[in-house]
Motif scaffolding. Structure first.
Motif, mmCIF file in Angstrom:
data_model
loop_
_atom_site.group_PDB
_atom_site.id
_atom_site.type_symbol
_atom_site.label_atom_id
_atom_site.label_comp_id
_atom_site.label_asym_id
_atom_site.label_seq_id
_atom_site.Cartn_x
_atom_site.Cartn_y
_atom_site.Cartn_z
ATOM 1 N N LYS A 77 0.832 -1.198 0.000
ATOM 2 C CA LYS A 77 0.000 0.000 0.000
ATOM 3 C C LYS A 77 0.873 1.257 0.000
ATOM 4 C CE LYS A 77 -3.666 -2.475 2.416
ATOM 5 N NZ LYS A 77 -4.414 -2.664 3.673
ATOM 6 N N ALA A 78 1.995 1.202 0.734
ATOM 7 C CA ALA A 78 2.897 2.349 0.775
ATOM 8 C C ALA A 78 3.523 2.605 -0.595
ATOM 9 C CB ALA A 78 3.997 2.116 1.812
ATOM 10 N N HIS A 81 0.909 4.357 -2.689
ATOM 11 C CA HIS A 81 0.756 5.762 -2.298
ATOM 12 C C HIS A 81 1.945 6.603 -2.744
ATOM 13 C CE1 HIS A 81 -2.916 5.808 0.228
ATOM 14 N NE2 HIS A 81 -2.636 4.534 0.404
ATOM 15 N N GLU A 197 -8.872 4.741 -6.675
ATOM 16 C CA GLU A 197 -8.057 5.402 -5.663
ATOM 17 C C GLU A 197 -6.975 6.272 -6.297
ATOM 18 O OE1 GLU A 197 -8.024 5.205 -1.836
ATOM 19 O OE2 GLU A 197 -9.985 5.271 -2.810
ATOM 20 N N ALA A 198 -6.366 5.772 -7.368
ATOM 21 C CA ALA A 198 -5.332 6.543 -8.057
ATOM 22 C C ALA A 198 -5.910 7.840 -8.614
ATOM 23 C CB ALA A 198 -4.704 5.712 -9.163
ATOM 24 N N MET A 201 -6.552 10.300 -5.822
ATOM 25 C CA MET A 201 -5.308 10.899 -5.333
ATOM 26 C C MET A 201 -4.620 11.762 -6.385
ATOM 27 S SD MET A 201 -3.681 7.603 -3.359
ATOM 28 C CE MET A 201 -4.623 6.705 -2.126
ATOM 29 N N LYS A 203 -3.268 10.936 -9.176
ATOM 30 C CA LYS A 203 -2.080 10.337 -9.776
ATOM 31 C C LYS A 203 -2.258 10.247 -11.288
ATOM 32 C CE LYS A 203 -1.048 7.402 -5.732
ATOM 33 N NZ LYS A 203 0.255 7.987 -5.359
#
Length: 335
Positions: A77-78, A81, A197-198, A201, A203
């Motif tokens: 997960k890190a 992110h 999610e990307a 965020m 991204k």
């Protein structure tokens, strides 16, 4: 999840080995997963490509993310992110991808399945789908109903317009219409969740495949092979309904092995919601030959050639964007 997206998610091809896509092309892909000390005894589905900034390969499976997310190590997960760019096989957040996946499944020239399938095979297919439609209300969970999902909507989302689809895509559809898979509907699969999610965020996101590259290999099976595959798939599901056959592996098995980090599990050879395995020692010799031909074709077209093509595109992205960090999320199935 939208009607079209629910249907399109069933069109994804069999998972491919995330590491195999680069292993032959990039010696800096390490076999050492990024693990914290307390995880040192476990396998991981995260690999690193040693560069500055680093790039990561992460193996996914085509199941609801809620079934696996809590088991994905924090370092994976890190890495997600920390990466500025996230790439997938296909971009499932792109409406053109969804419409392309839907259109490639359709029979040409306005044809109908009833026109192209042998009468008895068509009759069995319709009877099985009638059974599924009858059972759907009993298979759905209270949570699904609480989210506003209804049996008729769910059936139409997955099997709507089935009489206009090419037989090979109907075969894949039948394979996804099981009680276990129905009960998981309404939650984004892991790949789609990561894509959402990307985007949330902000991204950079992208894909390393085009829709036609996933569609054409399946549409390339000859008609006799497609009829054999559809017939075998129906025979298997008819036997499961009759209680005379127990599935050798299930989606639950796939999830269990993935959550345990079991990279070498045989289960990953066959993603249960996608291309089935037709090789069976009980088949007559001539049908065993056909089954082997189909298996070899799928492995060559959907695993080996895709791995090589996708690996080259990943390497090109890394060379052209030497200052950017990447997270590549591809299927984790073992070729």
């Amino acid at each position: 999840m939208s009607h079209k997206l629910l249907a399109a998610c069933d069109c994804l091809l069999p998972s491919l080995c995330a590491r195999a896509a680069l292993a032959a092309l990039c010696p800096s892909v390490t076999d050492q997963p990024l693990l914290s000390p307390q995880q040192g005894e476990l396998n991981s589905f995260l690999w690193t490509i040693r560069r500055d900034p680093p790039a990561y390969l992460f193996g996914t499976i085509h199941v609801p993310y809620t079934r696996v997310w809590d088991f994905i190590p924090d370092n994976s997960k890190a890495a997600f992110h920390a990466s500025s760019s996230v790439y997938f096989e296909l971009d499932l957040t792109d409406p053109y991808t969804i419409s392309g996946l839907a259109s490639c499944q359709m029979l040409p020239h306005g044809e109908n399945l009833q026109d192209v399938l042998p009468r008895e095979l068509y009759r069995r297919l319709k009877r099985h789908l009638d059974y599924i439609k009858l059972m759907l209300p009993h298979w759905m969970t209270p949570d699904q109903r609480g989210k506003g999902l209804y049996a008729d909507y769910l059936f139409n989302a997955i099997a709507g317009n089935w009489e206009r689809k090419r037989p090979v895509w109907v075969m894949l559809m039948v394979n996804s219409l099981t009680e276990t898979d129905i009960r998981s509907r309404g939650v984004p699969v892991l790949d789609l969740y990561l894509a959402q999610e990307a985007e949330r965020m902000k991204k950079t996101t992208g894909a390393v495949e085009r829709v036609e590259e996933q569609c054409h290999p399946l549409n390339g099976l000859n008609f006799s092979q497609v009829l054999f595959a559809l017939n075998q798939t129906l025979l298997q599901h008819e036997s499961l309904r009759a209680g005379s056959l127990q599935a050798p592996y299930t989606t639950e098995d796939l999830i269990k092995h993935y959550n345990c980090g079991d990279l070498n599990a045989v289960i990953f050879n066959h993603d249960t919601s996608q291309v089935p395995n037709f090789i069976n020692t009980t088949l007559p010799p001539h049908e065993q030959v056909t089954a082997q031909e189909i298996d070899s074709y799928f492995r060559q077209e959907l695993i080996y050639k895709r791995n090589e093509r996708m690996g080259k595109r990943v390497m090109a992205l890394l060379r052209e964007n030497a200052d950017k960090s990447f997270f590549f999320a591809f299927g984790a199935g073992v070729a």
